[in-house]
Design a protein around this motif. Structure first.
Motif, short mmCIF file in Angstrom:
data_model
loop_
_atom_site.label_atom_id
_atom_site.label_comp_id
_atom_site.label_asym_id
_atom_site.label_seq_id
_atom_site.Cartn_x
_atom_site.Cartn_y
_atom_site.Cartn_z
N ILE A 15 83.42 29.19 18.49
CA ILE A 15 83.85 29.53 19.72
C ILE A 15 86.06 29.07 19.87
O ILE A 15 86.33 29.30 20.49
CB ILE A 15 83.13 27.87 20.59
CG1 ILE A 15 81.59 28.72 21.11
CG2 ILE A 15 83.74 28.23 21.91
CD1 ILE A 15 80.87 27.32 22.15
N ILE A 39 83.89 32.81 28.26
CA ILE A 39 82.58 32.85 27.38
C ILE A 39 82.50 31.15 27.49
O ILE A 39 82.08 30.55 28.56
CB ILE A 39 82.75 32.14 25.57
CG1 ILE A 39 82.85 34.57 25.24
CG2 ILE A 39 81.75 32.07 25.37
CD1 ILE A 39 81.67 34.98 25.37
N LEU A 56 80.10 35.05 37.37
CA LEU A 56 81.53 36.28 36.54
C LEU A 56 82.31 36.11 38.29
O LEU A 56 83.71 36.49 37.46
CB LEU A 56 81.17 38.01 36.31
CG LEU A 56 80.22 38.04 35.80
CD1 LEU A 56 80.03 39.58 35.42
CD2 LEU A 56 81.42 37.44 34.01
N LEU A 83 81.49 36.82 19.25
CA LEU A 83 80.60 35.89 18.69
C LEU A 83 79.71 36.67 17.84
O LEU A 83 79.01 35.89 16.75
CB LEU A 83 80.04 35.39 19.49
CG LEU A 83 80.62 34.60 20.59
CD1 LEU A 83 80.41 33.69 21.81
CD2 LEU A 83 80.87 32.82 19.52
N ARG A 92 84.72 21.57 24.80
CA ARG A 92 84.76 23.80 24.68
C ARG A 92 86.04 24.92 24.02
O ARG A 92 85.95 25.55 23.08
CB ARG A 92 84.11 24.21 25.73
CG ARG A 92 82.33 23.81 25.69
CD ARG A 92 81.93 23.50 24.11
NE ARG A 92 80.96 21.89 24.47
CZ ARG A 92 80.08 21.77 22.87
NH1 ARG A 92 80.47 22.35 22.06
NH2 ARG A 92 78.86 21.46 23.82
N VAL A 140 83.85 39.34 28.88
CA VAL A 140 83.25 38.35 28.22
C VAL A 140 82.02 39.59 27.31
O VAL A 140 81.67 39.39 26.15
CB VAL A 140 82.49 38.72 29.66
CG1 VAL A 140 80.96 38.35 29.09
CG2 VAL A 140 82.36 37.62 30.64
N HIS A 141 82.03 40.75 27.44
CA HIS A 141 82.01 41.93 26.37
C HIS A 141 82.49 41.82 25.23
O HIS A 141 81.19 40.97 23.75
CB HIS A 141 81.83 43.60 27.25
CG HIS A 141 81.45 43.88 28.53
ND1 HIS A 141 81.19 45.35 28.71
CD2 HIS A 141 80.44 42.54 29.29
CE1 HIS A 141 80.33 44.46 29.94
NE2 HIS A 141 80.04 43.71 30.48
N GLU A 198 77.97 28.29 33.20
CA GLU A 198 76.99 28.98 33.62
C GLU A 198 76.96 29.44 35.46
O GLU A 198 77.05 29.13 36.29
CB GLU A 198 75.75 28.01 33.31
CG GLU A 198 74.99 28.32 32.53
CD GLU A 198 73.87 27.40 32.69
OE1 GLU A 198 73.88 25.98 32.85
OE2 GLU A 198 72.46 27.68 31.31
N ARG A 252 81.22 38.53 23.29
CA ARG A 252 79.15 38.52 22.90
C ARG A 252 80.53 39.22 21.07
O ARG A 252 78.90 38.65 21.18
CB ARG A 252 78.85 39.02 23.95
CG ARG A 252 78.65 37.67 24.92
CD ARG A 252 77.37 38.65 26.13
NE ARG A 252 77.62 39.99 26.66
CZ ARG A 252 77.52 39.60 27.80
NH1 ARG A 252 77.33 39.59 28.59
NH2 ARG A 252 78.26 41.22 28.11
N GLU A 253 81.16 40.07 21.76
CA GLU A 253 80.23 40.91 20.60
C GLU A 253 81.45 39.78 18.56
O GLU A 253 80.78 40.40 18.47
CB GLU A 253 81.77 42.09 19.86
CG GLU A 253 80.76 43.60 21.14
CD GLU A 253 79.41 43.98 20.34
OE1 GLU A 253 79.15 43.60 19.30
OE2 GLU A 253 78.99 44.00 21.32
N LYS A 301 85.02 40.77 32.75
CA LYS A 301 83.71 41.57 32.61
C LYS A 301 83.87 42.11 31.03
O LYS A 301 83.35 42.13 30.15
CB LYS A 301 83.21 42.68 33.29
CG LYS A 301 81.72 42.43 34.33
CD LYS A 301 81.28 43.48 35.57
CE LYS A 301 81.11 43.13 36.56
NZ LYS A 301 80.18 44.03 37.15
N LYS A 317 81.55 31.32 31.53
CA LYS A 317 79.78 32.12 31.48
C LYS A 317 78.90 31.46 30.82
O LYS A 317 77.81 30.67 31.45
CB LYS A 317 80.28 33.17 30.94
CG LYS A 317 78.38 33.64 31.38
CD LYS A 317 78.99 35.75 31.15
CE LYS A 317 77.05 36.22 31.76
NZ LYS A 317 76.97 35.82 32.90
N TYR A 318 79.18 30.83 29.64
CA TYR A 318 77.90 30.49 29.03
C TYR A 318 77.33 28.88 28.90
O TYR A 318 76.23 28.73 28.43
CB TYR A 318 77.85 31.42 27.94
CG TYR A 318 77.02 32.45 28.52
CD1 TYR A 318 76.17 33.10 28.29
CD2 TYR A 318 77.81 33.47 27.65
CE1 TYR A 318 75.41 34.33 28.55
CE2 TYR A 318 77.77 35.20 27.79
CZ TYR A 318 76.64 35.27 28.29
OH TYR A 318 76.29 36.69 28.28
N ILE A 319 79.01 28.37 28.94
CA ILE A 319 79.00 26.54 28.95
C ILE A 319 78.03 26.00 30.36
O ILE A 319 77.91 25.85 30.80
CB ILE A 319 79.74 25.97 28.06
CG1 ILE A 319 79.42 26.40 26.88
CG2 ILE A 319 79.75 24.60 28.41
CD1 ILE A 319 80.24 26.11 25.78
#
Lengths: 187, 83
Positions: free
Chosen positions: A134, A145, A155, A180, A37, A173-174, A152, A177-178, A170, A148-150
Motif C-alpha cells: 500500500i 484506496i 466514492l 495493487l 495506512r 480507484v481503477h 469503506e 486497483r490495477e 473513480k 475506499k477499502y479500509i
C-alpha cells in the motif's frame, strides 16, 4: 450520531474545550487508521492524527455545520498525510536497509521485538507485506484506496474528502486497483 | 484468437464499483466465460482488494485523546496558536 456531533461542535464554538474531547474519542481510531495506512508508520501516524485534531479545533469556526463533520475531519487528516508524504525523504521508508546490517530491514527489527505464536507471525508478516505494498502506491492512488477499502467510504464521500470530481476519484480507484493487482499477484 | 475488447478492463472496474449496467454486465460475463486471460485478470483484482480489506483495523493509543487535549491552544481566537 450527527445530532450529537453537532451539539458538541456548538459547545466547542461556545468555548467548551472539554466537549472537543468527546469528538476526539468518537473519531480517533478512524483518523489514526487513515494516517497509519497512508504513512505506514505508527509514530508518524499518531503525530499526524493528533495534529489533524488540533487543526480541526483551531479551525472549527470554518466548519459548515450543514456538512458531515467526519468528511471535514478526514479531509484535514488526508491533507496532512499527503503533505507529509511529499516532504518525506525516501530513506525514511521501513524497507530501507539498516546501515551495516546486510539485508536486514527495519521490518525484521520491528518484528523481532515481539514473540507471537507461529500463525500470528505469518499473519503479521502478511499484514506487513500488504502495508508495504500500500505504501508503494503513488500518494494519489493510496489515498483513494485507503478511504475506499479500509475506511469503506462511498466514492461520493471520498470525492468530498479529497475535493476531487467523482470521475477523477473513480479513475484513481481503477488505477490504484490495477497497481495493487500487479503488486499483490504473487502472494 | 481475436483480441479482447478494449473496454473489458473498464467494465471490470465499473463492476467492482457497482457502476456497471445490466447490459454491460452481460457482456463482461460472456467474455469472462470465454477468455481465461481476462478471467485471471479479474480474479487478481478481486484478490488484491481482499488482501487490502484483510488488514486488521488498528486503534489509536490509549492516551491519544489526552495528548490531543494537552496540545490544544489554551486561548481560542487570535491570541492562541495561529497556523
Amino acid at each position: 450520531m450527527e445530532a450529537l456531533v453537532n451539539k458538541r461542535i456548538k459547545q466547542v464554538l461556545k468555548g467548551d474545550q472539554n466537549a472537543f474531547a468527546e469528538l476526539v474519542e468518537l473519531y480517533k481510531d478512524k483518523v489514526f487508521q487513515i494516517c497509519f495506512r497512508m504513512l505506514g508508520n505508527r509514530h508518524e501516524a499518531e503525530d499526524i492524527a493528533q495534529e489533524a485534531f488540533i487543526r480541526a479545533y483551531v479551525n472549527i469556526e470554518t466548519f459548515n455545520q450543514k456538512r458531515k463533520f467526519s468528511t471535514w475531519l478526514f479531509r484535514i487528516a488526508t491533507n496532512l498525510c499527503i503533505d507529509r508524504i511529499r516532504k518525506k525523504k525516501p530513506d525514511y521508508f521501513l524497507d530501507a536497509e539498516v546501515a551495516g546490517t546486510e539485508g536486514l530491514t527495519m521490518y525484521s527489527q520491528v518484528a523481532a521485538d515481539v514473540q507471537l505464536p507461529e500463525d500470528e507471525v505469518e499473519n503479521m508478516e502478511l499484514q506487513e507485506t500488504i502495508q508495504k505494498e500500500i505504501s508503494k502506491l503513488p500518494e494519489k492512488y493510496r489515498s483513494v484506496i485507503v478511504l475506499k477499502y479500509i475506511e469503506e467510504l462511498p466514492l461520493q464521500e471520498i470525492s468530498e474528502i479529497l475535493d476531487l470530481p467523482l470521475g477523477t476519484v473513480k479513475t484513481r480507484v481503477h488505477r490504484g486497483r490495477e497497481a495493487l493487482r500487479k503488486q499483490l499477484r504473487s502472494l | 484468437m481475436k483480441p479482447c475488447p478494449e473496454e473489458i478492463i473498464d467494465y471490470m472496474h465499473d463492476y467492482l464499483d457497482g457502476d456497471l449496467n445490466r447490459e454491460k454486465e452481460e457482456t463482461l460475463k460472456h467474455h469472462l466465460q470465454e477468455c481465461s486471460e481476462c478471467q485471471h485478470h479479474f480474479h487478481e483484482l478481486k484478490k488484491a482488494i481482499a488482501f487490502v480489506q484483510s488488514t486488521s483495523h488498528i486503534s489509536a493509543s490509549a492516551d491519544f485523546t489526552d495528548k490531543v487535549m494537552a496540545g490544544l491552544p489554551k486561548e481560542k481566537k487570535k491570541i492562541g496558536v495561529q497556523r
